[in-house]
Design a protein around this motif. Structure first.
Motif, short mmCIF file in Angstrom:
data_model
loop_
_atom_site.label_atom_id
_atom_site.label_comp_id
_atom_site.label_asym_id
_atom_site.label_seq_id
_atom_site.Cartn_x
_atom_site.Cartn_y
_atom_site.Cartn_z
N ILE A 59 0.86 -1.17 0.00
CA ILE A 59 0.00 0.00 0.00
C ILE A 59 0.90 1.23 0.00
O ILE A 59 1.73 1.39 0.89
CB ILE A 59 -0.91 0.04 1.26
CG1 ILE A 59 -1.80 -1.19 1.35
CG2 ILE A 59 -1.71 1.34 1.29
CD1 ILE A 59 -2.81 -1.35 0.25
N ALA A 61 0.95 4.76 0.87
CA ALA A 61 0.19 5.69 1.68
C ALA A 61 0.76 7.08 1.48
O ALA A 61 1.94 7.32 1.72
CB ALA A 61 0.25 5.27 3.15
N GLY A 66 -3.30 9.96 4.16
CA GLY A 66 -3.24 8.64 3.54
C GLY A 66 -2.57 7.62 4.43
O GLY A 66 -2.84 6.42 4.33
N PHE A 67 -1.68 8.08 5.32
CA PHE A 67 -1.03 7.16 6.26
C PHE A 67 -2.07 6.49 7.16
O PHE A 67 -1.96 5.31 7.48
CB PHE A 67 -0.03 7.89 7.16
CG PHE A 67 1.20 8.41 6.47
CD1 PHE A 67 1.50 8.12 5.15
CD2 PHE A 67 2.07 9.22 7.17
CE1 PHE A 67 2.64 8.62 4.54
CE2 PHE A 67 3.23 9.70 6.57
CZ PHE A 67 3.51 9.41 5.26
N GLY A 70 -4.16 4.12 4.83
CA GLY A 70 -3.27 3.15 4.19
C GLY A 70 -2.74 2.11 5.15
O GLY A 70 -2.72 0.91 4.84
N VAL A 81 3.47 -1.28 3.93
CA VAL A 81 3.15 0.11 3.63
C VAL A 81 4.38 0.79 3.04
O VAL A 81 5.47 0.72 3.63
CB VAL A 81 2.70 0.88 4.89
CG1 VAL A 81 2.44 2.34 4.57
CG2 VAL A 81 1.46 0.23 5.49
N VAL A 124 -3.30 4.75 -1.65
CA VAL A 124 -4.41 5.05 -0.74
C VAL A 124 -4.23 6.46 -0.19
O VAL A 124 -3.14 6.85 0.25
CB VAL A 124 -4.45 4.04 0.44
CG1 VAL A 124 -5.51 4.44 1.45
CG2 VAL A 124 -4.71 2.63 -0.07
N ASP A 125 -5.32 7.22 -0.25
CA ASP A 125 -5.35 8.53 0.38
C ASP A 125 -6.77 8.77 0.88
O ASP A 125 -7.69 8.01 0.54
CB ASP A 125 -4.93 9.62 -0.61
CG ASP A 125 -4.33 10.85 0.08
OD1 ASP A 125 -4.40 10.95 1.32
OD2 ASP A 125 -3.78 11.71 -0.63
#
Length: 182
Positions: A59, A61, A66-67, A70, A81, A124-125
């Protein structure tokens, strides 16, 4: 493609702040969603359900919100990640990409050796707006041998065109909910 139907419960948890950061903008603040433990948990479960069929190995991130999403999705899927950071935040050898902002430029970076060739990476965000940051993330991943498996967001602002930009670049883009307008 999106999954907007059936997420009105989550949409109700996102606060709208008018005229921030400037007049005429309707800021969609996910903080209120994050504060609701049950709502946040449901949101992560639903995002994970969107992400799983894309079969990511990692992922990506995107800093900073996003972290939050994610890392939670990565845990649920049992994958790692890949932090995508602003300049000066990573201690090791870095690779990066510069991208245009409305006024000026910015840069995103990752550690130079964190991405193995042909790794399937899901971006991912929290929110997709104009898509500039995510398009830069796509470029960064592709330039360094990764395969962009797709992009997943809690919120889409379709009137700003970011999700359409990603789709035009060949990136499967999924969101739980949309807010019309700026």
């Amino acid at each position: 493609m999106s999954a907007f139907s059936g997420n009105d419960d989550l949409k109700a948890l996102i606060r709208t702040i008018p005229d921030f950061p400037k007049p005429g903008i309707q800021f969609r603040d996910i903080t209120s969603l994050l504060l609701d433990g049950a709502g946040f948990s449901v949101c992560v479960d639903r995002l994970t359900a969107l992400a799983a069929p894309l079969r990511p190995d990692l992922i990506a991130a995107v800093e900073a919100r996003g972290f939050i999403f994610g890392a939670a999705i990565a845990k649920s899927l049992g994958v790692g990640v890949l932090p995508i950071r602003k300049p000066g935040k990573l201690p090791g050898a870095r690779v990066g990409v510069d991208y245009a902002l409305e006024y000026g430029t910015d840069r995103l970076e990752m550690h130079a050796h964190d991405l193995q060739p042909a790794t399937r990476v899901l971006i991912v965000d929290d929110l997709i707006a104009t898509g500039g940051t995510v398009m830069a993330t796509v470029e960064l991943i592709r330039n360094h041998g990764g395969v962009v498996a797709g992009a997943v967001f809690a919120v889409d602002l379709p009137d700003l065109g970011g999700a359409a930009r990603l789709r035009d670049a060949g990136v499967e883009t999924l969101s739980l909910m949309a807010f019309e307008g700026d």
